[in-house]
Design an enzyme around this catalytic site. Structure first.
Site, PDB file in Angstrom:
ATOM      1  N   ASN A   1       0.736  -1.049  -0.045  1.00  0.00           N
ATOM      2  CA  ASN A   1       0.071   0.041   0.004  1.00  0.00           C
ATOM      3  C   ASN A   1       0.690   1.342   0.219  1.00  0.00           C
ATOM      4  OD1 ASN A   1      -2.956  -0.530  -0.044  1.00  0.00           O
ATOM      5  ND2 ASN A   1      -2.626  -1.467   2.037  1.00  0.00           N
TER       6      ASN A   1
ATOM      7  N   HIS B   1      -7.904   1.596  -3.919  1.00  0.00           N
ATOM      8  CA  HIS B   1      -8.058   0.723  -2.680  1.00  0.00           C
ATOM      9  C   HIS B   1      -7.854   1.813  -1.658  1.00  0.00           C
ATOM     10  CE1 HIS B   1      -7.699  -2.579   0.032  1.00  0.00           C
ATOM     11  NE2 HIS B   1      -6.662  -2.348   0.165  1.00  0.00           N
TER      12      HIS B   1
HETATM   13  P1  A3D Z   1       4.862  -6.723   7.375  1.00  0.00           P
HETATM   14  O1  A3D Z   1       4.399  -8.026   8.059  1.00  0.00           O
HETATM   15  O2  A3D Z   1       5.467  -5.691   7.772  1.00  0.00           O
HETATM   16  O3  A3D Z   1       5.749  -7.264   6.062  1.00  0.00           O
HETATM   17  C1  A3D Z   1       6.393  -6.563   5.177  1.00  0.00           C
HETATM   18  C2  A3D Z   1       7.977  -6.796   5.008  1.00  0.00           C
HETATM   19  O4  A3D Z   1       8.513  -6.058   4.092  1.00  0.00           O
HETATM   20  C3  A3D Z   1       8.843  -6.810   6.391  1.00  0.00           C
HETATM   21  O5  A3D Z   1       9.214  -8.445   6.305  1.00  0.00           O
HETATM   22  C4  A3D Z   1      10.047  -6.110   5.713  1.00  0.00           C
HETATM   23  O6  A3D Z   1      11.396  -6.434   6.334  1.00  0.00           O
HETATM   24  C5  A3D Z   1       9.959  -6.164   4.464  1.00  0.00           C
HETATM   25  N1  A3D Z   1      10.649  -5.063   3.809  1.00  0.00           N
HETATM   26  C6  A3D Z   1      10.738  -3.726   4.081  1.00  0.00           C
HETATM   27  N2  A3D Z   1      11.642  -3.245   3.313  1.00  0.00           N
HETATM   28  C7  A3D Z   1      11.802  -4.083   2.243  1.00  0.00           C
HETATM   29  C8  A3D Z   1      12.627  -3.883   1.177  1.00  0.00           C
HETATM   30  N3  A3D Z   1      13.537  -2.662   0.762  1.00  0.00           N
HETATM   31  N4  A3D Z   1      12.875  -4.960   0.378  1.00  0.00           N
HETATM   32  C9  A3D Z   1      12.070  -6.136   0.638  1.00  0.00           C
HETATM   33  N5  A3D Z   1      11.574  -6.382   1.697  1.00  0.00           N
HETATM   34  C10 A3D Z   1      11.166  -5.400   2.648  1.00  0.00           C
HETATM   35  O7  A3D Z   1       3.580  -6.205   6.343  1.00  0.00           O
HETATM   36  P2  A3D Z   1       2.391  -7.360   5.743  1.00  0.00           P
HETATM   37  O8  A3D Z   1       2.865  -8.293   5.047  1.00  0.00           O
HETATM   38  O9  A3D Z   1       1.452  -7.183   6.839  1.00  0.00           O
HETATM   39  O10 A3D Z   1       1.945  -6.269   4.721  1.00  0.00           O
HETATM   40  C11 A3D Z   1       2.623  -5.810   3.530  1.00  0.00           C
HETATM   41  C12 A3D Z   1       2.231  -4.636   2.798  1.00  0.00           C
HETATM   42  O11 A3D Z   1       0.743  -5.080   2.199  1.00  0.00           O
HETATM   43  C13 A3D Z   1       2.060  -3.240   3.405  1.00  0.00           C
HETATM   44  O12 A3D Z   1       2.248  -2.118   2.614  1.00  0.00           O
HETATM   45  C14 A3D Z   1       0.279  -3.479   3.615  1.00  0.00           C
HETATM   46  O13 A3D Z   1      -0.371  -2.023   3.835  1.00  0.00           O
HETATM   47  C15 A3D Z   1      -0.207  -4.075   2.261  1.00  0.00           C
HETATM   48  N6  A3D Z   1      -1.466  -4.405   2.421  1.00  0.00           N
HETATM   49  C16 A3D Z   1      -2.178  -4.568   1.169  1.00  0.00           C
HETATM   50  C17 A3D Z   1      -3.340  -5.062   1.387  1.00  0.00           C
HETATM   51  C18 A3D Z   1      -4.204  -4.957   0.130  1.00  0.00           C
HETATM   52  O14 A3D Z   1      -5.426  -5.692   0.007  1.00  0.00           O
HETATM   53  C19 A3D Z   1      -3.794  -4.268  -1.140  1.00  0.00           C
HETATM   54  C20 A3D Z   1      -4.003  -5.621   2.400  1.00  0.00           C
HETATM   55  C21 A3D Z   1      -3.220  -5.850   3.598  1.00  0.00           C
HETATM   56  C22 A3D Z   1      -1.988  -5.206   3.444  1.00  0.00           C
END
Ligand code: A3D
Length: 321
Positions: free
Chosen positions: A121, A176
């Site tokens: 996001n 979104h």
């Molecule tokens: P989280 O568990 O924090 O995982 C994100 C991962 O990204 C972490 O392990 C970080 O170490 C890693 N990261 C940070 N910087 C880098 C980089 N430069 N290169 C590679 N990896 C990196 O988050 P999550 O898994 O819960 O969510 C991930 C993303 O999805 C976030 O931006 C949320 O807002 C988004 N999201 C989107 C939706 C949609 O339906 C679109 C729903 C829920 C979450």
């Protein structure tokens, strides 16, 4: 046929669930990438140690080196911060744009022929940025949002009507964010309009409309509802499932008609922006955007949502992200 190779960029909450689902369904070999040392290695080791139990005959590895994603057919990107209570998705723009740029460079270098599904996001802006940095053809860069938002809408409708969610067809279009557009008029239970079922249930058109409005509102705020409960992160099981549905459509050339964030070339009156619309997904990614007739009210809501996406993309450009 050789197994497909699937790279997952971001080994956090969604990345972990994605890894397990892909391995359990044997969709292909998985490489899980994260910048945090040992995190992807630890998660993948944990997951494959269940391979005897779950019958997983695919390779699952973790890495901190982009070289290991070389030759991937599909890349699913979840790298980036999730929001915390009180934050909107748009508040993540600056931080996640920097992350997305580095991810796009890595994917462009090592997996130049992949199809990319983005989940990070703020979704529509991150998809736009990834496509710009990689220069991939627009059909090969797709955002996941509509499949999840539509599933949330369908879930609330099923709960309200007391019918199986399998029989609900409901779509959410637009960006979104809080301006997303659940399509009330098109929502149906195996062809029977949801509006009609609500009117029969309550025998009162005003009450039926109030109930539908409440479901629409809950759908728009559904991500925030989970964030407020979790306190330390955002939804991750359902977003992973939604991306798996899209991944299967691409890997198995299923030609599924799904609401996804796709690049518009004049469809829906929009030119040059990524936004949530119905599209046919197959081996070439977005194979066709499906236009549908919107009434005046739906069109106004959709245009409002597109304007929100445009203004976020403008911010991104203005800030030089
Ligand atoms: P989280 O568990 O924090 O995982 C994100 C991962 O990204 C972490 O392990 C970080 O170490 C890693 N990261 C940070 N910087 C880098 C980089 N430069 N290169 C590679 N990896 C990196 O988050 P999550 O898994 O819960 O969510 C991930 C993303 O999805 C976030 O931006 C949320 O807002 C988004 N999201 C989107 C939706 C949609 O339906 C679109 C729903 C829920 C979450």
């Amino acid at each position: 046929m050789p197994r497909k190779k699937i790279a997952l960029i971001g080994g956090g909450q969604i990345g972990g669930v994605l890894t397990q689902l892909i391995a359990q369904r044997q969709l292909g070999d998985v490489v899980l990438f994260d910048i945090v040392e040992n995190l992807p290695q630890g998660k993948t080791l944990d997951i494959i140690e269940a391979s005897r139990i779950d019958d997983m005959n695919v390779s699952v590895t973790g890495t901190n080196d982009y070289k290991d994603i070389a030759g991937s057919d599909l890349v699913i990107i979840t790298a980036g911060l999730p929001r915390k209570p009180g934050m909107s998705r748009d508040d993540l723009l600056v931080t996640n744009a920097k992350i997305m740029k580095s991810v796009a460079e890595g994917v462009k270098t090592y997996a130049p022929n992949a199809i990319a599904i983005i989940i990070s996001n703020p979704l529509d802006a991150m998809v736009t940025l990834f496509q710009k940095v990689t220069g991939f053809p627009a059909n090969r860069v797709i955002g996941q949002a509509g499949v999840l938002d539509s599933s949330r809408f369908s879930t609330f409708i099923a709960m309200e009507l007391g019918v199986s969610v399998r029989d609900i067809n409901a779509m959410v279009l637009g960006g979104h964010g809080d301006t997303m557009v659940p399509l009330v008029r098109y929502a149906n239970v195996n062809g029977v309009p949801v509006q009609e079922m609500l009117e029969r249930k309550y025998n009162d058109a005003k009450k039926a409309k109030e109930v539908m409005d409440a479901m629409v509102q809950r759908t728009k705020m559904a991500g925030g509802e989970v964030v407020n409960l979790l306190k330390t992160g955002s939804a991750f099981y359902s977003p992973a499932s939604a991306a798996i549905m899209m991944a299967e459509a691409v890997l198995f050339d299923q030609k599924r008609l799904l609401p996804v964030c796709a690049y518009l070339n004049g469809e829906f009156g929009v030119n040059g922006f990524y936004v949530g619309v119905p599209a046919v997904l197959g081996e070439n990614g977005v194979e066709k955007v499906i236009e549908l007739t919107l009434c005046e009210e739906e069109k106004a809501a959709f245009d409002n949502s597109v304007n929100a996406v445009k203004s976020l993309v403008d911010d991104m450009n203005r800030l030089g992200l």
